[in-house]
Design an enzyme around this catalytic site. Structure first.
Site, PDB file in Angstrom:
ATOM      1  N   ILE A 163       0.930  -1.022  -0.275  1.00 14.81           N
ATOM      2  CA  ILE A 163       0.225  -0.120  -0.214  1.00 14.81           C
ATOM      3  C   ILE A 163       1.220   1.214  -0.022  1.00 14.81           C
ATOM      4  CG2 ILE A 163      -1.366   1.096   0.878  1.00 14.81           C
ATOM      5  CD1 ILE A 163      -2.470  -1.482  -0.372  1.00 14.81           C
ATOM      6  N   HIS A 187     -18.886  -9.847  -6.986  1.00 12.61           N
ATOM      7  CA  HIS A 187     -18.683  -7.769  -7.535  1.00 12.61           C
ATOM      8  C   HIS A 187     -19.501  -7.212  -6.833  1.00 12.61           C
ATOM      9  CE1 HIS A 187     -17.193  -8.868 -11.583  1.00 12.61           C
ATOM     10  NE2 HIS A 187     -15.845  -9.040 -10.506  1.00 12.61           N
ATOM     11  N   GLU A 251      -6.957   6.781 -12.851  1.00 10.47           N
ATOM     12  CA  GLU A 251      -5.076   6.109 -11.760  1.00 10.47           C
ATOM     13  C   GLU A 251      -4.433   5.554 -13.157  1.00 10.47           C
ATOM     14  OE1 GLU A 251      -5.649   3.019  -8.845  1.00 10.47           O
ATOM     15  OE2 GLU A 251      -3.760   2.485  -8.953  1.00 10.47           O
ATOM     16  N   GLY A 348      26.720   3.086 -20.359  1.00  6.21           N
ATOM     17  CA  GLY A 348      27.893   2.932 -20.150  1.00  6.21           C
ATOM     18  C   GLY A 348      27.759   2.055 -17.819  1.00  6.21           C
TER      19      GLY A 348
HETATM   20  C1  LIG Z   1       5.319  -0.367  -5.833  1.00  6.22           C
HETATM   21  C2  LIG Z   1       4.313  -0.631  -5.203  1.00  6.22           C
HETATM   22  C3  LIG Z   1       2.212   0.028  -5.164  1.00  6.22           C
HETATM   23  C4  LIG Z   1       1.438  -0.374  -4.909  1.00  6.22           C
HETATM   24  N1  LIG Z   1       0.226   0.362  -4.970  1.00  6.22           N
HETATM   25  C5  LIG Z   1      -1.071   0.065  -4.122  1.00  6.22           C
HETATM   26  C6  LIG Z   1      -1.370   0.659  -3.760  1.00  6.22           C
HETATM   27  O1  LIG Z   1      -1.115   2.132  -2.822  1.00  6.22           O
HETATM   28  N2  LIG Z   1      -2.675   0.290  -3.585  1.00  6.22           N
HETATM   29  C7  LIG Z   1      -3.046  -1.140  -3.763  1.00  6.22           C
HETATM   30  O2  LIG Z   1      -4.194  -1.371  -3.615  1.00  6.22           O
HETATM   31  N3  LIG Z   1      -2.270  -2.077  -4.478  1.00  6.22           N
HETATM   32  C8  LIG Z   1      -0.534  -1.805  -4.947  1.00  6.22           C
HETATM   33  N4  LIG Z   1       0.297  -2.156  -5.180  1.00  6.22           N
HETATM   34  C9  LIG Z   1      -0.448  -3.252  -6.140  1.00  6.22           C
HETATM   35  C10 LIG Z   1      -0.289  -3.781  -6.927  1.00  6.22           C
HETATM   36  O3  LIG Z   1      -1.678  -2.840  -7.735  1.00  6.22           O
HETATM   37  C11 LIG Z   1      -0.507  -5.150  -7.534  1.00  6.22           C
HETATM   38  O4  LIG Z   1       0.849  -5.796  -7.484  1.00  6.22           O
HETATM   39  C12 LIG Z   1      -0.920  -5.581  -9.128  1.00  6.22           C
HETATM   40  O5  LIG Z   1      -2.710  -5.077  -9.287  1.00  6.22           O
HETATM   41  C13 LIG Z   1      -0.192  -6.551  -9.233  1.00  6.22           C
HETATM   42  O6  LIG Z   1      -1.375  -7.436  -8.616  1.00  6.22           O
HETATM   43  P1  LIG Z   1      -0.218  -8.676  -7.866  1.00  6.22           P
HETATM   44  O7  LIG Z   1       0.862  -8.544  -7.233  1.00  6.22           O
HETATM   45  O8  LIG Z   1      -1.708  -9.719  -6.580  1.00  6.22           O
HETATM   46  O9  LIG Z   1      -0.539 -10.403  -8.877  1.00  6.22           O
HETATM   47  P2  LIG Z   1      -1.053 -11.053  -9.576  1.00  6.22           P
HETATM   48  O10 LIG Z   1      -2.387 -10.780  -9.180  1.00  6.22           O
HETATM   49  O11 LIG Z   1      -0.588 -12.529  -8.231  1.00  6.22           O
HETATM   50  O12 LIG Z   1      -0.650 -11.916 -10.255  1.00  6.22           O
HETATM   51  C14 LIG Z   1       1.169 -11.526 -10.726  1.00  6.22           C
HETATM   52  C15 LIG Z   1       0.976 -11.712 -12.481  1.00  6.22           C
HETATM   53  O13 LIG Z   1      -0.088 -12.869 -13.202  1.00  6.22           O
HETATM   54  C16 LIG Z   1      -0.018 -12.537 -14.577  1.00  6.22           C
HETATM   55  N5  LIG Z   1      -1.609 -12.497 -14.864  1.00  6.22           N
HETATM   56  C17 LIG Z   1      -2.730 -12.560 -13.545  1.00  6.22           C
HETATM   57  N6  LIG Z   1      -3.453 -12.690 -13.724  1.00  6.22           N
HETATM   58  C18 LIG Z   1      -3.440 -12.472 -15.227  1.00  6.22           C
HETATM   59  C19 LIG Z   1      -4.431 -12.589 -15.987  1.00  6.22           C
HETATM   60  N7  LIG Z   1      -5.993 -12.576 -16.043  1.00  6.22           N
HETATM   61  N8  LIG Z   1      -4.439 -12.555 -17.572  1.00  6.22           N
HETATM   62  C20 LIG Z   1      -3.191 -13.250 -17.277  1.00  6.22           C
HETATM   63  N9  LIG Z   1      -1.614 -12.788 -16.903  1.00  6.22           N
HETATM   64  C21 LIG Z   1      -2.165 -12.849 -16.066  1.00  6.22           C
HETATM   65  C22 LIG Z   1       0.307 -10.939 -14.718  1.00  6.22           C
HETATM   66  O14 LIG Z   1       1.592 -11.137 -15.190  1.00  6.22           O
HETATM   67  C23 LIG Z   1       1.042 -10.866 -13.427  1.00  6.22           C
HETATM   68  O15 LIG Z   1       2.225  -9.746 -13.228  1.00  6.22           O
HETATM   69  C24 LIG Z   1       1.244  -1.836  -5.428  1.00  6.22           C
HETATM   70  C25 LIG Z   1       2.446  -2.441  -5.708  1.00  6.22           C
HETATM   71  C26 LIG Z   1       3.685  -1.701  -5.658  1.00  6.22           C
HETATM   72  C27 LIG Z   1       4.843  -3.083  -6.358  1.00  6.22           C
END
Ligand SMILES: Cc1cc2nc3c(=O)[nH]c(=O)nc-3n(C[C@H](O)[C@H](O)[C@H](O)COP(=O)(O)OP(=O)(O)OC[C@H]3O[C@@H](n4cnc5c(N)ncnc54)[C@H](O)[C@@H]3O)c2cc1C
Length: 388
Positions: A163, A187, A251, A348
């Protein structure tokens, strides 16, 4: 290509924000390097940004804002932060202005507006949005944080992670399941609760160690029977998913605009570098490879900028579609990755040293393909809009 998006009033705002960044973040009052090592920006930076008129520009004047619903002001904040290589300060502020504020403006009751808006605009209250959980990110409807009604409170149990502003935040918009669950309800059962600093049962975990965005606090949050007053519900119970989806285009545009600015900044630093640096008795910029690489990236960045500026106009006109916002986010963040990688190569070994802005910007860039919805999800949105 000359940009036509901005008017004099935005350029004046840009000049003031540039001065703010030079004084409060990089120079005299600012200690960006220290904040990067500490993993967090001091809260006073938000308060000073508020005093300078750089927070909550869209907050109506009667609640202490500028009352300007013009996203071009928001864009200036992210663009200039990228230009001077302090994107991780920009991220906290754009998260506050571009991503969290719209929820407060659209869904607050009058009583909530009175309670929060002026203090959001002044920077006294820092905001965050908590959707992602340790077990899910992309599939929002699968969230497991739950809130059950008990008299005049919701009792919240669960955990959120990654977050942004998670340590600094005073008001966290937390997405929770209030519905009974089950597939039908996936949903419709989601609601948004504003959880305030000091709420019983609400704890912050670690400030997470990241590969980039070092001055940005990114935290785990936990809720153990956290008692949130019912008057902190945003909008209607069960409508949270709809609210989240309707705010996502803004966003994603915010992320896309910052991505293009980061690419432009990288190109500017690299052009300066390759003109000076010599190898084999000539400036490295005079090798045909350097010229072609930079010409191609410059062209792609200009094309991306044009699309993003069109999206910004569409957002201001209330016409930005989810698929155009997803296209912008996907294309620009992929481009940002390519530009940063190839510009770093032209530096580099110096490109690998963190004292060079290109190295920090390279590390900062990686996350933009992941957050705000992973780029694969962006392509899903676009693909579905094609009827596939
Ligand atoms: C620095 C940072 C700041 C963030 N800030 C916030 C914040 O303020 N608030 C908040 O709520 N979240 C925040 N996030 C979370 C971010 O939005 C999520 O990491 C992102 O939505 C991906 O979710 P996940 O990490 O659970 O990856 P997962 O949902 O586990 O997905 C991993 C990978 O699987 C693949 N994948 C997943 N679903 C599919 C699909 N349907 N089709 C094809 N490929 C797919 C993609 O390659 C994806 O990258 C932040 C993340 C980071 C790293």
């Amino acid at each position: 290509m000359r940009r036509t998006l901005f008017e004099d009033v935005h350029e004046d705002f840009r000049a003031s924000w540039r001065m703010f960044l030079a004084r409060e973040v990089l120079g005299e009052e600012g200690r960006y390097g220290e904040w990067e090592r500490a993993g967090i920006v001091p809260r006073e930076v938000f308060a000073r940004a508020g005093q300078g008129g750089f927070l909550g520009m869209a907050v109506p004047e009667r609640y202490g804002g500028a009352g300007t619903e013009d996203f071009r002001f928001n864009l200036v904040i992210g663009e200039e932060a990228q230009r001077v290589g302090v994107g991780s300060v920009g991220l906290g502020i754009t998260l506050h202005n571009d991503i969290c504020l719209p929820y407060f403006l659209r869904y607050c009751t009058e009583e909530q507006r009175e309670r929060w808006l002026s203090r959001i605009a002044s920077g006294e209250l820092i905001t965050a949005l908590a959707m992602t959980e340790p077990g899910m990110g992309s599939d929002l409807a699968a969230m497991s944080t739950r809130a059950r009604r008990e008299g005049d409170h919701y009792v919240v149990d669960g955990a959120k992670t990654f977050i942004t502003n998670g340590i600094n935040a005073d008001l966290v918009i937390v997405a929770v399941k209030t519905g009974a669950g089950g597939h039908q309800d996936r949903h419709r059962g989601i609601s948004l609760l504003v959880v305030e600093r000091g709420t019983e049962g609400f704890e912050r975990g670690r400030n997470l160690q990241k590969i980039g965005q070092h001055a940005q606090d990114t935290a785990e949050l936990s809720f153990m029977q956290a008692r949130v007053p019912v008057e902190n519900l945003l909008g209607q119970e069960g409508e949270g998913f709809r609210y989240l989806v309707s705010n996502l285009p803004q966003e994603r545009l915010s992320i896309a605009a910052a991505a293009v600015s980061a690419a432009e900044a990288a190109l500017e630093w690299t052009l300066g570098y390759v003109r000076e640096r010599q190898a084999f008795g000539q400036a490295i910029g005079s090798f045909q490879n350097s010229r072609f690489v930079l010409a191609q990236l410059h062209g792609e960045t200009q094309i991306a900028r044009t699309f993003v500026d069109r999206c910004a106009r569409a957002l201001n006109a209330g016409e930005l579609t989810p698929e155009d916002a997803a296209t912008a986010k996907w294309w620009t963040t992929e481009l940002q990755g390519r530009v940063l990688d190839r510009c770093l190569q032209l530096h580099g070994g110096y490109g690998y040293m963190l004292e060079y802005p290109i190295a920090r910007a390279y590390a900062d860039a990686r996350v933009t393909r992941i957050y705000g919805g992973a780029n694969e999800i962006m392509l899903e949105i676009v693909g579905r809009s094609l009827g596939l």
